[in-house]
Design an enzyme around this catalytic site. Sequence first.
Site, PDB file in Angstrom:
ATOM      1  N   CYS A 103      53.739  32.869  35.907  1.00 29.85           N
ATOM      2  CA  CYS A 103      54.772  32.989  35.277  1.00 29.85           C
ATOM      3  C   CYS A 103      56.198  33.790  37.006  1.00 29.85           C
ATOM      4  O   CYS A 103      55.531  33.626  37.303  1.00 29.85           O
ATOM      5  CB  CYS A 103      54.642  34.801  35.090  1.00 29.85           C
ATOM      6  SG  CYS A 103      56.390  35.161  33.793  1.00 29.85           S
ATOM      7  N   LYS A 148      45.944  30.862  31.555  1.00 29.68           N
ATOM      8  CA  LYS A 148      47.262  30.462  32.570  1.00 29.68           C
ATOM      9  C   LYS A 148      47.892  30.063  33.431  1.00 29.68           C
ATOM     10  O   LYS A 148      48.708  30.993  33.537  1.00 29.68           O
ATOM     11  CB  LYS A 148      48.334  30.825  31.098  1.00 29.68           C
ATOM     12  CG  LYS A 148      49.339  30.156  30.773  1.00 29.68           C
ATOM     13  CD  LYS A 148      50.797  30.109  29.616  1.00 29.68           C
ATOM     14  CE  LYS A 148      51.154  29.318  29.495  1.00 29.68           C
ATOM     15  NZ  LYS A 148      52.725  29.408  30.818  1.00 29.68           N
ATOM     16  N   ASN A 208      50.876  22.182  28.438  1.00 28.67           N
ATOM     17  CA  ASN A 208      52.193  23.472  28.126  1.00 28.67           C
ATOM     18  C   ASN A 208      53.265  22.475  29.096  1.00 28.67           C
ATOM     19  O   ASN A 208      53.177  22.395  30.350  1.00 28.67           O
ATOM     20  CB  ASN A 208      51.514  24.285  28.236  1.00 28.67           C
ATOM     21  CG  ASN A 208      53.197  25.554  28.389  1.00 28.67           C
ATOM     22  OD1 ASN A 208      52.899  26.090  29.029  1.00 28.67           O
ATOM     23  ND2 ASN A 208      53.457  25.104  27.308  1.00 28.67           N
ATOM     24  N   GLY A 209      54.583  22.134  27.921  1.00 30.22           N
ATOM     25  CA  GLY A 209      55.703  22.413  29.228  1.00 30.22           C
ATOM     26  C   GLY A 209      56.020  21.243  28.364  1.00 30.22           C
ATOM     27  O   GLY A 209      55.942  19.811  28.186  1.00 30.22           O
ATOM     28  N   ASP A 210      57.719  21.543  28.058  1.00 31.53           N
ATOM     29  CA  ASP A 210      58.517  19.920  27.336  1.00 31.53           C
ATOM     30  C   ASP A 210      57.740  19.530  26.050  1.00 31.53           C
ATOM     31  O   ASP A 210      58.620  18.421  25.366  1.00 31.53           O
ATOM     32  CB  ASP A 210      58.568  19.571  28.507  1.00 31.53           C
ATOM     33  CG  ASP A 210      59.893  19.732  29.822  1.00 31.53           C
ATOM     34  OD1 ASP A 210      59.835  20.528  29.961  1.00 31.53           O
ATOM     35  OD2 ASP A 210      59.551  18.646  30.392  1.00 31.53           O
ATOM     36  N   ARG A 233      59.249  27.462  24.034  1.00 28.09           N
ATOM     37  CA  ARG A 233      61.034  27.244  23.714  1.00 28.09           C
ATOM     38  C   ARG A 233      61.119  26.734  22.684  1.00 28.09           C
ATOM     39  O   ARG A 233      61.863  27.150  21.744  1.00 28.09           O
ATOM     40  CB  ARG A 233      61.184  26.892  24.899  1.00 28.09           C
ATOM     41  CG  ARG A 233      61.549  28.092  26.053  1.00 28.09           C
ATOM     42  CD  ARG A 233      61.719  27.045  27.378  1.00 28.09           C
ATOM     43  NE  ARG A 233      61.207  26.160  27.882  1.00 28.09           N
ATOM     44  CZ  ARG A 233      61.736  25.496  28.689  1.00 28.09           C
ATOM     45  NH1 ARG A 233      63.051  25.271  29.018  1.00 28.09           N
ATOM     46  NH2 ARG A 233      60.929  24.192  29.196  1.00 28.09           N
TER      47      ARG A 233
END
Length: 349
Positions: A103, A148, A208-210, A233
């Site tokens: 994070c 993660k 993970n991501g987009d 998101r």
Amino acid sequence: MKLGSIDLPTDLILAPMMDTMTPSFRNLIMQQGGVGMIVTPMIFVQQVAAAPKTAIPHLEHIEKQKPSSVQIVASGRNPDHIKKALDFLSSYNFDVLDINGGCPAPHTMKSGGGGGLLRDFHRDKSITRLQNVVETCMKYSHVPVSLKTRLGYENETDILEISKKLEDSGILFLTLHGRTVSQKYRGTANHEIIRQVKEQLNIPIVGNGDVYDYQSYKKMKDQTNCDAVMIGRAAMSDPAVFSKIWQNQQAISKGEDEIMFPDYHDFDTIRQYLRMDDEFISNSSRFWNTDRFKVAELRRLTIWFIKGIPGYKRVREKISKIMDINEIRDYIYGQAIEDDFKQGQITHL
């Protein structure tokens, strides 16, 4: 599908977004279907060790929202904090303990956890603190442990070396966000590095991501060969994003055409989501079941759900100023919000 030893109904995982994935919003997303597992927002072990009750609101309903994973943040400097926190968490029935190792939020970095654990490797090639966290969790956790993280602090290739050592620690699976800590959410997720990590490890990899729809999900799967996909998101503006991807998984597997969904929610759908969330809060503990939280939740969810509708900025500005529970309900569930869109010369959806 199986993610290590854990059985999941789908290969889609809800990301642990701080101050976003409240129990009520997690429930709303799960009600739409398609979610394979939810992960709680990060819980700081030092805080839980000192005051266990501070973790209770985030764990509320976790035993009904399954399969589930609880995410913790630890600096690796004090194993006793981890042990005390896990002693408390073991009273809850969840499936996986997840460690936050990436994070980029300032308060997380300041604690020494999250992305701070990757900064050590950037500075002196050390992952001692990260390994301390993993090893202590493996020792005291009553459930399997996952991690993660990100590609590195500044260098995208750091994870290629770090991940080998993590696999040796015995973690169940690795979730990899395809950006560095310093990137935060800028740029695009690097699928190539995720693919390389997948190729060199024997444990499952979660990409993970987009990922925000079926096409971006398929791109992540095809380009990385990851075992599962985590989405965060995109779920904020569309609680049904998991369901839509899952429906297309089923359609494509049957040789059918991809299902095309509307670009925006209509008012009936938005109101249905809000009522479901509001009703769930009304059956929660007093920590959540307050007018103050209900106003905040209705405001933020409405703002997320109308995003992208032509003219939404004007309505967003009005909603953001409403502080009374009855006033915001009257506005959202009445004709006023539709009239405001019409006055902005927007065609009613």
